[in-house]
Motif scaffolding. Structure first.
Motif, PDB file in Angstrom:
ATOM      1  N   ASN A  34       0.108  -9.135   0.515  1.00 46.41           N
ATOM      2  CA  ASN A  34       0.985  -8.309  -0.322  1.00 46.41           C
ATOM      3  C   ASN A  34       2.450  -8.638  -0.081  1.00 46.41           C
ATOM      4  O   ASN A  34       3.269  -8.633  -1.011  1.00 46.41           O
ATOM      5  CB  ASN A  34       0.737  -6.825  -0.031  1.00 46.41           C
ATOM      6  CG  ASN A  34      -0.620  -6.349  -0.494  1.00 46.41           C
ATOM      7  OD1 ASN A  34      -1.272  -6.986  -1.326  1.00 46.41           O
ATOM      8  ND2 ASN A  34      -1.073  -5.230   0.035  1.00 46.41           N
ATOM      9  N   ILE A  37       0.875  -1.174   0.000  1.00 44.18           N
ATOM     10  CA  ILE A  37       0.000   0.000   0.000  1.00 44.18           C
ATOM     11  C   ILE A  37       0.912   1.224   0.000  1.00 44.18           C
ATOM     12  O   ILE A  37       1.546   1.544   1.021  1.00 44.18           O
ATOM     13  CB  ILE A  37      -0.928   0.009   1.237  1.00 44.18           C
ATOM     14  CG1 ILE A  37      -1.785  -1.268   1.260  1.00 44.18           C
ATOM     15  CG2 ILE A  37      -1.811   1.253   1.246  1.00 44.18           C
ATOM     16  CD1 ILE A  37      -2.583  -1.446   2.536  1.00 44.18           C
ATOM     17  N   LYS A  38       1.006   1.896  -1.128  1.00 44.31           N
ATOM     18  CA  LYS A  38       1.979   2.967  -1.324  1.00 44.31           C
ATOM     19  C   LYS A  38       1.883   4.031  -0.241  1.00 44.31           C
ATOM     20  O   LYS A  38       2.891   4.479   0.317  1.00 44.31           O
ATOM     21  CB  LYS A  38       1.768   3.595  -2.708  1.00 44.31           C
ATOM     22  CG  LYS A  38       2.697   4.763  -3.005  1.00 44.31           C
ATOM     23  CD  LYS A  38       2.375   5.386  -4.363  1.00 44.31           C
ATOM     24  CE  LYS A  38       3.225   6.618  -4.602  1.00 44.31           C
ATOM     25  NZ  LYS A  38       2.873   7.289  -5.884  1.00 44.31           N
ATOM     26  N   GLU A  39       0.662   4.453   0.059  1.00 45.01           N
ATOM     27  CA  GLU A  39       0.477   5.529   1.027  1.00 45.01           C
ATOM     28  C   GLU A  39       0.941   5.117   2.424  1.00 45.01           C
ATOM     29  O   GLU A  39       1.492   5.927   3.176  1.00 45.01           O
ATOM     30  CB  GLU A  39      -1.003   5.943   1.065  1.00 45.01           C
ATOM     31  CG  GLU A  39      -1.504   6.607  -0.200  1.00 45.01           C
ATOM     32  CD  GLU A  39      -1.901   5.618  -1.299  1.00 45.01           C
ATOM     33  OE1 GLU A  39      -2.457   6.055  -2.314  1.00 45.01           O
ATOM     34  OE2 GLU A  39      -1.658   4.385  -1.128  1.00 45.01           O
ATOM     35  N   PHE A  41      -8.519   5.584   4.445  1.00 47.36           N
ATOM     36  CA  PHE A  41      -8.961   4.467   3.619  1.00 47.36           C
ATOM     37  C   PHE A  41     -10.477   4.479   3.447  1.00 47.36           C
ATOM     38  O   PHE A  41     -11.215   4.946   4.326  1.00 47.36           O
ATOM     39  CB  PHE A  41      -8.610   3.126   4.283  1.00 47.36           C
ATOM     40  CG  PHE A  41      -7.164   2.781   4.322  1.00 47.36           C
ATOM     41  CD1 PHE A  41      -6.554   2.107   3.272  1.00 47.36           C
ATOM     42  CD2 PHE A  41      -6.396   3.095   5.437  1.00 47.36           C
ATOM     43  CE1 PHE A  41      -5.214   1.765   3.321  1.00 47.36           C
ATOM     44  CE2 PHE A  41      -5.056   2.753   5.501  1.00 47.36           C
ATOM     45  CZ  PHE A  41      -4.463   2.090   4.432  1.00 47.36           C
ATOM     46  N   ARG A  65      -8.990   0.289   0.731  1.00 41.72           N
ATOM     47  CA  ARG A  65      -8.545   1.017  -0.459  1.00 41.72           C
ATOM     48  C   ARG A  65      -8.152   2.428  -0.045  1.00 41.72           C
ATOM     49  O   ARG A  65      -8.987   3.181   0.476  1.00 41.72           O
ATOM     50  CB  ARG A  65      -9.662   1.066  -1.497  1.00 41.72           C
ATOM     51  CG  ARG A  65      -9.351   1.824  -2.784  1.00 41.72           C
ATOM     52  CD  ARG A  65     -10.573   1.788  -3.693  1.00 41.72           C
ATOM     53  NE  ARG A  65     -10.443   2.638  -4.869  1.00 41.72           N
ATOM     54  CZ  ARG A  65      -9.944   2.242  -6.037  1.00 41.72           C
ATOM     55  NH1 ARG A  65      -9.527   0.999  -6.161  1.00 41.72           N
ATOM     56  NH2 ARG A  65      -9.878   3.056  -7.070  1.00 41.72           N
ATOM     57  N   PRO A  66      -6.891   2.838  -0.231  1.00 37.60           N
ATOM     58  CA  PRO A  66      -6.484   4.196   0.155  1.00 37.60           C
ATOM     59  C   PRO A  66      -7.309   5.241  -0.590  1.00 37.60           C
ATOM     60  O   PRO A  66      -7.577   5.099  -1.786  1.00 37.60           O
ATOM     61  CB  PRO A  66      -5.013   4.266  -0.254  1.00 37.60           C
ATOM     62  CG  PRO A  66      -4.574   2.850  -0.387  1.00 37.60           C
ATOM     63  CD  PRO A  66      -5.782   2.073  -0.817  1.00 37.60           C
ATOM     64  N   GLN A 107      -4.589  -8.330   4.491  1.00 37.81           N
ATOM     65  CA  GLN A 107      -4.348  -7.718   3.185  1.00 37.81           C
ATOM     66  C   GLN A 107      -2.869  -7.403   3.023  1.00 37.81           C
ATOM     67  O   GLN A 107      -2.268  -7.669   1.971  1.00 37.81           O
ATOM     68  CB  GLN A 107      -5.192  -6.449   3.046  1.00 37.81           C
ATOM     69  CG  GLN A 107      -5.133  -5.815   1.655  1.00 37.81           C
ATOM     70  CD  GLN A 107      -6.172  -4.705   1.502  1.00 37.81           C
ATOM     71  OE1 GLN A 107      -7.255  -4.750   2.081  1.00 37.81           O
ATOM     72  NE2 GLN A 107      -5.831  -3.687   0.716  1.00 37.81           N
ATOM     73  N   ILE A 108      -2.251  -6.851   4.068  1.00 35.94           N
ATOM     74  CA  ILE A 108      -0.817  -6.557   4.029  1.00 35.94           C
ATOM     75  C   ILE A 108      -0.008  -7.852   3.979  1.00 35.94           C
ATOM     76  O   ILE A 108       0.979  -7.953   3.234  1.00 35.94           O
ATOM     77  CB  ILE A 108      -0.422  -5.712   5.258  1.00 35.94           C
ATOM     78  CG1 ILE A 108      -1.057  -4.320   5.172  1.00 35.94           C
ATOM     79  CG2 ILE A 108       1.099  -5.589   5.361  1.00 35.94           C
ATOM     80  CD1 ILE A 108      -0.914  -3.500   6.430  1.00 35.94           C
TER      81      ILE A 108
END
Length: 358
Positions: free
Chosen positions: A73, A37-39, A310, A320-321, A69-70
């Motif tokens: 990833n 998650i980029k943010e 989010f 979702r950011p 979710q993380i």
């Protein structure tokens, strides 16, 4: 006995200072593991680093969902993930992953909940289009989760900080793993429960012991250890702070990073009245708007403004950011799926699966 010169040489920072040159600085850079998650990676100064990371929030805020979710990833980066699930079964976790992937791959056009994926009345009504999406999601998750290991212990209560320490030091490579613990308050210790009840060790003492082992694990193995944590009931409906964490003194002292989920309305309005009623109203929304706030971290920003906002699609187990994104549509596209009237424990009965054709 060492001479003063030997003592100074051993404890001097001269060697460390010499590393801060253009040619040698790469040797001392702190490794980061991307969360996907980029943010969030930007908030954390590049990603997860070795140490103890506390992730807190009240019930229904999506702590476990965000952690999973993380974790997926990270697994997709071919980094081993040890996920200790003390409340959810592996089949429930898998259903959540499928629900999230289906929602993502269809850009929100198809919404299948994890409950529907585990309920006979829904599954028998799935159309071929739904099964096509499920199969696509299965293929994606199979590849992404090759390095995701789920240690389930909902009934035996055998997982302690010491057990996690032994598992990970035996099966992981130094500097190449991430551990998730879901969650701190239900970890056991090596003591018999009767001893705890009769004064052998109270809840705080158990937490102290488990955090000590997990902290030792993070530093010995040089890996991030993410621990999900409950918040005090007294902080419900209020802007979150480090003091809201249960056993907050131990956590503030031991954690390298403290993150907390809260509804965005409490970030934007710190003096709201009837906070509990407002929180209950926020839970009914789709999507829910929540903030992940960094209350403490060694290598990045922290405080009220250090947050990622989010959209949380609770039915689809997806964060979702908001940054540079618009909400995905709230899909009613069920493809003739019958809505489940109850949420069954997936361990209850799965014999009906034999009725389904491949």
């Amino acid at each position: 006995m060492k001479s003063i010169q030997e003592f100074k040489k051993e404890h001097s920072i001269q060697k460390e200072i010499a590393s801060f040159t253009k040619t040698d600085i790469s040797k001392v850079l702190i490794p980061h593991i991307k969360t996907g998650i980029k943010e969030l990676d930007e908030l954390l100064g590049g990603g997860l680093t070795a140490g103890v990371i506390m992730l807190g929030g009240h019930s229904s805020m999506g702590k476990s969902t965000l952690a999973l979710q993380i974790a997926e990833n990270i697994s997709a980066q071919k980094i081993p993930v040890f996920f200790y699930s003390l409340e959810m079964s592996k089949i429930s976790i898998t259903a959540k992953s499928l629900a999230r992937q289906i929602y993502q791959q269809t850009d929100g056009q198809m919404s299948i909940t994890s409950s529907e994926l585990l309920y006979k009345g829904s599954v028998l009504g799935f159309s071929q289009e739904v099964w096509d999406e499920i199969n696509t999601a299965r293929e994606t998750i199979t590849k992404r989760c090759e390095d995701l290991l789920i240690m389930e212990d909902r009934k035996a209560n055998t997982v302690s900080g010491l057990k996690i320490y032994k598992d990970v030091t035996e099966y992981a490579q130094k500097g190449n793993a991430v551990v998730f613990v879901d969650y701190l308050q239900v970890l056991t210790t090596q003591l018999d429960k009767s001893e705890v009840r009769h004064g052998g060790l109270d809840q705080r003492g158990m937490i102290d012991i488990n955090i000590r082992y997990l902290r030792q694990l993070s530093y010995e193995m040089q890996i991030p250890v993410v621990i999900i944590n409950s918040l005090n009931r007294g902080s419900y409906g209020k802007s979150v702070s480090a003091s809201a964490f249960k056993e907050s003194g131990t956590i503030e002292y031991s954690a390298d990073v403290v993150l907390a989920l809260q509804f965005s309305v409490f970030s934007d309005n710190t003096n709201l009245k009837n906070g509990e009623n407002i929180a209950d109203q926020e839970k009914s929304k789709t999507p829910r708007t929540v903030d992940l706030v960094a209350l403490k971290q060694r290598y990045g920003r922290c405080g009220e403004d250090a947050k990622v906002r989010f959209y949380y699609y609770a039915e689809n187990d997806y964060f979702r950011p908001i940054s540079n994104h618009t909400p995905l549509p709230v899909s009613n596209k069920k493809k003739n799926i019958k809505k489940p009237s109850v949420n069954l424990d997936p361990d209850y009965d799965t014999s009906w699966l034999n009725e389904l054709k491949d």
